[in-house]
Design a protein around this motif. Structure first.
Motif, short mmCIF file in Angstrom:
data_model
loop_
_atom_site.label_atom_id
_atom_site.label_comp_id
_atom_site.label_asym_id
_atom_site.label_seq_id
_atom_site.Cartn_x
_atom_site.Cartn_y
_atom_site.Cartn_z
N GLU A 1 24.41 83.97 70.56
CA GLU A 1 25.65 84.76 70.24
C GLU A 1 26.71 84.75 71.23
O GLU A 1 27.95 84.69 70.86
CB GLU A 1 25.12 86.49 70.12
CG GLU A 1 24.50 86.64 68.98
CD GLU A 1 23.89 88.09 68.85
OE1 GLU A 1 24.11 89.01 69.58
OE2 GLU A 1 23.22 88.27 67.96
N LYS A 2 26.25 84.60 72.42
CA LYS A 2 27.34 84.52 73.61
C LYS A 2 28.19 83.29 73.39
O LYS A 2 29.44 83.10 73.60
CB LYS A 2 26.53 84.66 75.00
CG LYS A 2 27.57 84.31 75.96
CD LYS A 2 26.96 84.55 77.49
CE LYS A 2 27.80 84.45 78.77
NZ LYS A 2 27.26 84.42 79.75
N ILE A 3 27.38 82.12 73.24
CA ILE A 3 28.00 80.88 72.97
C ILE A 3 28.94 80.71 71.85
O ILE A 3 30.24 80.13 71.62
CB ILE A 3 27.04 79.72 73.01
CG1 ILE A 3 26.16 79.47 74.38
CG2 ILE A 3 27.39 78.48 72.39
CD1 ILE A 3 25.10 78.83 74.31
N TYR A 4 28.54 81.29 70.84
CA TYR A 4 29.20 81.37 69.73
C TYR A 4 30.69 82.39 69.89
O TYR A 4 31.82 81.85 69.39
CB TYR A 4 28.43 82.29 68.41
CG TYR A 4 29.20 82.51 67.24
CD1 TYR A 4 29.67 81.44 66.12
CD2 TYR A 4 29.58 83.76 66.97
CE1 TYR A 4 30.06 81.60 65.17
CE2 TYR A 4 30.59 84.24 65.75
CZ TYR A 4 30.76 83.01 64.78
OH TYR A 4 31.57 83.29 63.69
N ASN A 5 30.33 83.35 70.31
CA ASN A 5 31.65 84.34 70.88
C ASN A 5 32.60 83.45 71.71
O ASN A 5 33.96 83.26 71.37
CB ASN A 5 31.32 85.51 71.48
CG ASN A 5 30.74 86.41 70.41
OD1 ASN A 5 30.90 86.49 69.26
ND2 ASN A 5 29.86 87.45 70.98
N GLY B 1 10.51 88.53 73.45
CA GLY B 1 11.48 88.62 74.50
C GLY B 1 12.22 87.28 74.62
O GLY B 1 13.50 87.19 74.78
N TYR B 2 11.26 86.18 74.71
CA TYR B 2 12.15 84.54 74.57
C TYR B 2 13.17 84.60 73.22
O TYR B 2 14.13 84.08 73.49
CB TYR B 2 11.17 83.87 74.72
CG TYR B 2 11.70 82.47 74.69
CD1 TYR B 2 12.30 81.81 75.66
CD2 TYR B 2 11.61 81.41 73.45
CE1 TYR B 2 12.88 80.65 75.74
CE2 TYR B 2 12.21 80.41 73.58
CZ TYR B 2 12.73 79.72 74.80
OH TYR B 2 13.17 78.59 74.63
N GLU B 3 12.48 85.11 72.29
CA GLU B 3 13.41 84.81 71.13
C GLU B 3 14.58 85.45 71.12
O GLU B 3 15.67 85.28 70.66
CB GLU B 3 12.64 85.01 69.78
CG GLU B 3 11.77 84.26 69.38
CD GLU B 3 12.25 82.96 68.91
OE1 GLU B 3 13.13 82.83 68.17
OE2 GLU B 3 11.66 81.75 69.36
N LYS B 4 14.50 87.00 71.69
CA LYS B 4 15.60 87.76 71.56
C LYS B 4 16.73 87.28 72.85
O LYS B 4 17.97 87.20 72.42
CB LYS B 4 15.17 89.26 72.13
CG LYS B 4 16.29 90.26 72.26
CD LYS B 4 15.54 91.31 72.44
CE LYS B 4 16.92 92.54 72.33
NZ LYS B 4 16.38 93.83 72.86
N ASN B 5 16.33 86.57 73.91
CA ASN B 5 16.99 86.16 75.09
C ASN B 5 17.77 84.91 74.37
O ASN B 5 18.92 84.61 74.54
CB ASN B 5 16.29 85.53 75.99
CG ASN B 5 17.02 85.10 77.30
OD1 ASN B 5 18.01 85.54 77.33
ND2 ASN B 5 16.44 84.52 78.16
N GLN B 6 16.99 83.82 73.97
CA GLN B 6 17.81 82.76 72.90
C GLN B 6 18.58 83.24 71.87
O GLN B 6 19.99 82.79 71.93
CB GLN B 6 16.66 81.98 72.15
CG GLN B 6 15.68 81.02 73.11
CD GLN B 6 16.35 80.31 74.09
OE1 GLN B 6 17.37 79.67 73.67
NE2 GLN B 6 15.90 79.95 75.20
#
Length: 140
Positions: free
Chosen positions: A98-102, A88-93
């Protein structure tokens, strides 16, 4: 007359509609010596029931009492919990990355668009300067 009565009782017995007394009459008839030839096949069945009625199981039954090892179960549950938290932590990271990249991609696209506007304006200014120099006949 007894044979007809036995046949009726046998039909009732096979349909599971006889009483205990009627079943005892059938057992007594088939344990005797004067059984009708066409009813001989039922003699073995009633003989088996009579012989095995007195049979008893004499061996002792040992029940295995298994104690659950709750320690291992709690360790396994802890491992499952840790793995699920880690994934779950890995998925959140990954979602944050991805959000920061976008967002960065969008900022670069805006910067590129504004620089392109500036380049167009500078090229127009360059053309204006060249034209002004031609009109005024000034060397560069």
């Amino acid at each position: 007359m007894e044979l007809v009565n036995i046949e009726k009782l046998l039909e009732k017995y096979l349909a599971a509609e006889t009483t205990i007394a009627e079943e005892n009459n059938l057992k007594a008839y088939f344990s005797g010596d004067n059984v009708a030839p066409h009813l001989e096949e039922y003699r073995a069945m009633f003989g088996y029931f009579s012989a095995n009625k007195n049979e008893k199981f004499t061996k002792t039954i040992q029940l295995k009492t298994q104690k659950r090892n709750w320690k291992w179960l709690s360790v396994a549950a802890s491992i499952v919990l840790l793995v699920s938290v880690y994934t779950g932590y890995e998925k959140n990271q990954q979602q944050k990355a991805e959000k920061i990249y976008n967002e960065t991609q969008m900022a670069f696209n805006m910067l590129s668009a504004n620089l392109n506007k500036g380049t167009v304006a500078i090229s127009k200014l360059q053309e204006f300067e060249t034209t002004t120099n031609k009109i005024l006949k000034q060397p560069k």
